[in-house]
Design a protein around this motif. Structure first.
Motif: not given
Length: 315
Positions: A134-136, A141-143, A157-158
């Motif tokens: 999750g944190p990574l 910049d864009f998810v 997790d996500v």
């Protein structure tokens, strides 16, 4: 006292190192003009790989707009075959309606030695369960997420951020006002559907159980060009399967708009089972339906092995 001070200094030094590692990809450096981006490692650096050059075609239009709405005969014929029966709709008229509603212009064309844009492409595989990614994911910049994949209850997790949500009518869901709706049009009626959401309020066909409305910001609607979808099918997948999956289309999309691409939630779990991280419905046949899933996965893995993307499997 000396021992205590030494431990405190060690902790401060370790914290500084971790902070530097997290922020490293976002440092904008004054690099020579020969560099392709300002990231530590850029997608297009050392672009001499014949495998990649054979597949990656930068001139292909990514987004549909008034300026590139003239779809080539080859693409029109291919796109028509996806619809079951030929459409008699005037695509130019539909495009004019689309861009009287939605932003029209060149997007993400600012690539260069001073830009470092990172993309997290988040699929829906069960291999995300327990991954702690999750944190990574949220640090990019864009998810970019696909279809209905939720975040609530799965943040560890996500992740919790979503900047872009790719969907088509049958996979639509509500999104907040800060998220871009990226329409993946597999047929002409998909364009009519998005018009109906924000203008006519009249779904143009009745034999599908589609949402008559969704929550979304019309100023953040983006529409992939059918030319781009065909390019993904022919150049990257070598025409295997009827057409590419949304996930694979968005993976290639990210190669065209970002300088570093990280991929999460693609492929099977470590035990070989296939299912979504948010349900328990197992899929025993990955190549079922219209997609050649094994080919898509192997191509994704090849991109990872050639250092064009970073692929996280969750195990």
């Amino acid at each position: 006292m000396v021992l205590c001070s030494t431990k405190r200094l060690q902790k401060l030094f370790l914290g500084l190192i971790i902070t530097c590692l997290v922020m490293l990809n976002h440092i904008q450096l004054d690099l020579p003009s020969k560099e392709t981006c300002a990231c530590v490692q850029c997608l297009m650096d050392g672009d001499v790989d014949p495998w990649f050059r054979e597949r990656y075609k930068s001139p292909v239009p990514v987004f549909l707009s008034r300026g590139n709405s003239e779809i080539s005969p080859n693409t029109w014929e291919w796109w028509q075959r996806l619809q079951g029966r030929p459409s008699k709709e005037n695509i130019s008229a539909i495009v004019q309606t689309l861009f009287s509603l939605f932003p029209d212009g060149e997007l993400y064309s600012d690539a260069g030695p001073r830009r470092c844009r990172t993309c997290a492409v988040v699929g829906n595989s069960g291999n995300l369960q327990g991954s702690q990614y999750g944190p990574l994911i949220d640090s990019h910049d864009f998810v970019i997420r696909m279809n209905r994949g939720p975040t609530a209850g799965f943040e560890k997790d996500v992740g919790s951020r979503t900047t872009h949500r790719a969907m088509y009518p049958e996979s639509a869901k509500d999104i907040d006002n800060s998220t871009h709706l990226v329409l993946v049009p597999f047929k002409v009626k998909d364009l009519q559907w998005v018009v109906s959401l924000f203008a006519t309020k009249d779904i143009p066909w009745a034999n599908q159980k589609l949402k008559p409305k969704i929550q979304a910001n019309k100023d953040k609607v983006m529409i992939l060009n059918p030319e781009f979808i065909r390019y993904v099918h022919e150049s990257w997948l070598k025409k295997q399967g009827l057409y590419p999956s949304t996930g694979f289309i968005i993976l290639v999309f990210s190669l065209h708009i970002c300088d570093q691409v990280s991929v999460f939630g693609f492929g099977a779990k470590e035990d070989g089972t296939w299912h979504h991280y948010y349900d328990k419905k197992y899929h025993l046949h990955f190549n079922r339906g219209n997609h050649k899933g094994s080919n898509e996965y192997n191509t994704t893995l090849e991109l990872h092995q050639r250092n064009k993307i970073q692929m996280y499997k969750g195990w």
